[in-house]
Design a protein around this motif. Structure first.
Motif, PDB file in Angstrom:
ATOM      1  N   SER A 126      -3.606  13.142   3.197  1.00 35.16           N
ATOM      2  CA  SER A 126      -5.041  13.161   3.445  1.00 35.16           C
ATOM      3  C   SER A 126      -5.789  12.817   2.155  1.00 35.16           C
ATOM      4  O   SER A 126      -5.243  12.915   1.043  1.00 35.16           O
ATOM      5  CB  SER A 126      -5.484  14.548   3.924  1.00 35.16           C
ATOM      6  N   PHE A 127      -7.032  12.432   2.305  1.00 40.65           N
ATOM      7  CA  PHE A 127      -7.883  12.130   1.159  1.00 40.65           C
ATOM      8  C   PHE A 127      -7.947  13.335   0.220  1.00 40.65           C
ATOM      9  O   PHE A 127      -7.819  13.196  -1.007  1.00 40.65           O
ATOM     10  CB  PHE A 127      -9.279  11.755   1.657  1.00 40.65           C
ATOM     11  N   ARG A 152      -9.658   7.563   4.163  1.00 42.79           N
ATOM     12  CA  ARG A 152      -9.082   7.145   2.880  1.00 42.79           C
ATOM     13  C   ARG A 152      -9.477   5.712   2.521  1.00 42.79           C
ATOM     14  O   ARG A 152      -8.693   4.981   1.921  1.00 42.79           O
ATOM     15  CB  ARG A 152      -7.547   7.216   2.918  1.00 42.79           C
TER      16      ARG A 152
END
Length: 345
Positions: A126-127, A152
């Motif tokens: 994940s970001f 992202r």
């Protein structure tokens, strides 16, 4: 009978990766460019900015995103395996603070270093997970590394003060060749101020490829069918894939080189008609084992008269070896030994 579901899944995944790659390239160009240069302009832009290796600032045009590096990145997260292996091959382990999404077994010479770097996720992280590693650069292998729908995008990272670099294979070019591998290595060398190492690595890889190609030179090309996945249809490598060039360099010819794409579906009837003498099986996580794939192919009555099936001639190619990274040069020799074994006796 083994579960065939894994043999179908990667085809959909690969199409998604290609679609994401296109979206990434287009959105990046629209949002971030100060100019409209393509990935082919990378070397020229870098040369114009830096007169010699290690001179900063260096400006790189990557998939339409121009980034100026005032100094070499010090904290890098790689998403997907091939960017990590490329960096390790350039001796940049000390700059790496996280990896993600391993596709296959790491090259033996790089295994110890690779395992010493924290793995952030089995797939794309994940970001937030990436930001937790406090990177100053994120280097993505597939276009999906910067999937906008997963939060992202390259713009999102830019807004957070993090630079990004996407493997040139996903910059929207129509055909991928070994020259893309060499140019990617040189570009990363410029970003980190290690152009001397990059030049040496390119020279070493060229030598490896030329040695294998010389060994099979003059031999009649062997027809090769690439089996990635699929049961009702076959998901295979097309003429625009790096795999097609690797097969050619190894003394073969891709029987679906006329397929006008990097990957695509073909019918089993087409496979039978083209009479491949060797089948190259792509090996990667989530696609079923090599043995499952062999069992599936050998068990299809419609394929029983295909020369490769009748003679059980298979070569195995890690998917990472067909991508723009250091493995492609190793793959040429491995394939040549399977396609033209008499040249190595």
């Amino acid at each position: 009978m083994h579960d065939r579901f894994p043999l179908r899944t990667p085809a959909r995944r690969r199409r998604a990766l290609r679609a994401t790659a296109t979206a990434v390239a287009l959105s990046a160009a629209a949002l971030l460019t100060a100019g409209c240069g393509s990935s082919q302009d990378t070397a020229q832009d870098a040369k114009a900015t830096a007169s010699s290796a290690g001179n900063f600032p260096v400006t790189i045009d990557n998939c339409g995103v121009k980034t100026t590096y005032d100094k070499a990145p010090a904290r890098v997260v790689t998403i997907h395996q091939h960017p990590a292996e490329l960096m390790l091959s350039l001796g940049l382990k000390d700059r790496m603070v996280g990896t993600a999404f391993p596709d296959s077994a790491v090259l033996p010479d790089l295994k110890k270093d690779y395992e010493s770097i924290p793995e952030l996720a089995k797939k794309e992280p994940s970001f937030e997970t990436v930001l937790d590693a406090e990177p100053d650069l994120v280097y993505g292998g597939y276009g999906s590394a910067f999937a906008e729908n997963e939060g992202r995008s390259r713009k999102t990272f830019q807004d957070a003060g993090v630079d990004t670099h996407l493997n040139r294979e996903y910059c929207g070019k129509k055909r991928v060749t070994m020259e893309d591998t060499y140019e990617e290595i040189r570009t990363v060398g410029k970003i980190f101020g290690v152009s001397d190492r990059a030049d040496k690595l390119v020279s070493d890889l060229r030598t490896r490829v030329e040695k294998a190609s010389t060994a099979v030179k003059g031999k009649p090309p062997v027809p090769v069918f690439v089996y990635d996945s699929g049961d009702k249809t076959a998901f295979t490598a097309g003429g625009k894939s790096l795999g097609t060039e690797l097969i050619r360099l190894a003394g073969g010819t891709n029987v679906f080189a006329d397929l006008d794409d990097v990957f695509g579906d073909v019918s089993w009837e087409q496979v039978v008609e083209r009479k491949p003498q060797v089948i190259a099986i792509y090996d990667y996580e989530g696609a079923g084992s090599v043995e499952q794939k062999k069992e599936f192919l050998l068990g299809q009555p419609a394929l029983k008269d295909v020369p490769a099936i009748r003679n059980k001639r298979f070569v195995v190619l890690p998917l990472t070896a067909t991508l723009v990274g250091v493995r492609s040069a190793y793959a040429v020799e491995d394939m040549a030994r399977g396609i033209q074994p008499e040249s190595f006796r």
